[in-house]
Enzyme design. Structure first.
Site, short mmCIF file in Angstrom:
data_model
loop_
_atom_site.label_atom_id
_atom_site.label_comp_id
_atom_site.label_asym_id
_atom_site.label_seq_id
_atom_site.Cartn_x
_atom_site.Cartn_y
_atom_site.Cartn_z
N LYS A 195 1.65 -35.52 24.54
CA LYS A 195 1.22 -34.52 23.56
C LYS A 195 0.65 -33.32 24.30
O LYS A 195 -0.36 -33.42 25.00
CB LYS A 195 0.17 -35.10 22.61
CG LYS A 195 -0.29 -34.13 21.54
CD LYS A 195 -1.30 -34.81 20.62
CE LYS A 195 -1.81 -33.86 19.55
NZ LYS A 195 -2.78 -34.52 18.64
N LYS A 248 5.40 -34.56 21.61
CA LYS A 248 4.94 -33.57 20.65
C LYS A 248 4.48 -32.33 21.41
O LYS A 248 3.68 -32.47 22.34
CB LYS A 248 3.78 -34.15 19.83
CG LYS A 248 3.21 -33.20 18.80
CD LYS A 248 2.02 -33.84 18.07
CE LYS A 248 1.45 -32.87 17.04
NZ LYS A 248 0.27 -33.43 16.34
#
Length: 324
Positions: A195, A248
């Site tokens: 992320k 992400k």
């Protein structure tokens, strides 16, 4: 193979030929629809920076579930807006917290729907960071126990899968141990393994009311400049017991999705995040692009890069397009 003996256009001349040799396909069953759940009754609030996305109260979830299932979107991921916030994010693991209520409602009204829960503290802390603070810095190890309690509370409420997004070191192992110790060994973990500290999250922070009140999250989320580090992060989560690895954002990090696909045999998820969604919506509303075609091409590119699962605010729109 050289021209004119080989003519690639032979296999492109109509949709029957193109469909016959199509290498990558989208499937509504591999899309996850995000839901923002808010306190109150009979509430459905539009999110200005994310056209077509809403905050809904718990009593509206059955309608959302039916719509998803009717379209073949069999999974949702929940994000909660609590009534109160505090420094420790205690609402995240409250027995009757907003997400715990939402899980019970969905499993009662639509038991066939897969309910995934985001496990993080940013929506529940009054400072907006993803963990508890010591001297205005997020304390990694002190946060782990709270994350494990949160994941356990989700599993006890009936969640099918938990998805830690906090980016604390060691959180997958801590959550796995807590779940296993309390009889939830069959609940999988979809880890936000990679992320990035991305500028594409802006609309989400508006939707979930979780912007940091000071500083930023670069001290625990990944530097966008790094790709080799992504493999180290993912390897750690695999070793700690993750069942699915997530990247992400998605579109700006297709190379990272591809690297993980080549390196690991676990399922790979990608989060097509709020900013990536909002840009397509805004350009389509201006008439600058064909919104449906760009949506489909974008999600196809994520799948082509190696993602098995896509979390996207376009889940229902894409499912409708696939049907029609």
């Amino acid at each position: 193979m050289v021209f004119p003996e080989y003519r690639p256009r032979r296999m492109r001349k109509n949709e029957a030929f193109r469909g016959l040799i199509r290498e990558t396909r989208l499937d509504a069953a591999q899309l996850i629809h995000p839901l923002f759940v808010m306190p109150g009754k009979n509430k459905r609030e539009a999110i200005g920076s994310m056209p077509g996305v809403f905050r809904v109260s718990v009593d509206q979830l059955a309608q959302e579930a039916r719509e998803c299932l009717d379209l073949g979107v069999n999974s949702v991921i929940l994000f909660g807006l609590p009534e109160k916030k505090d420094a420790m994010g205690s609402g995240a693991h409250a027995k009757n917290g907003i997400i715990q209520q939402a899980i019970r409602e969905l499993k009662n009204k639509a038991p066939e729907l897969m309910v995934v829960t985001d496990v993080c503290l940013c929506e529940y802390t009054d400072h907006g960071h993803c963990g508890c603070l010591i001297n205005n810095a997020v304390d990694n190890d002190a946060t782990l126990e709270i994350l494990a309690k949160t994941a356990l509370s989700h599993a006890e409420a009936g969640a099918d899968m938990v998805a830690p997004s906090d980016m604390m070191d060691g959180r997958v192992a801590e959550i796995r141990a807590a779940l296993d110790e309390h009889g939830h060994e069959t609940v999988p973990i979809m880890s936000y393994a990679v992320k990035y500290a991305s500028a594409f999250y802006g609309p989400f922070r508006d939707a979930a009311d979780c912007a940091p009140q000071f500083g930023d999250r670069r001290g625990y989320q990944m530097d966008p400049a790094n790709s080799r580090e992504a493999l180290r992060e993912a390897t750690l989560d695999v070793d700690e017991g993750a069942d699915i690895l997530m990247v992400k954002p998605a579109v700006a990090y297709l190379d990272i999705i591809s690297k993980l696909r080549d390196e690991f045999d676990l399922p790979i998820a990608a989060y097509h995040v709020s900013g990536e969604y909002a840009m397509i919506k805004a350009a389509a509303e201006k008439g600058w692009i064909d919104g449906d075609r760009v949506m489909a091409e974008t999600l196809l590119s994520i799948k082509r890069a190696g993602a098995d699962i896509i979390i996207t605010y376009f889940a229902k729109d894409m499912a409708r397009l696939l049907r029609g």
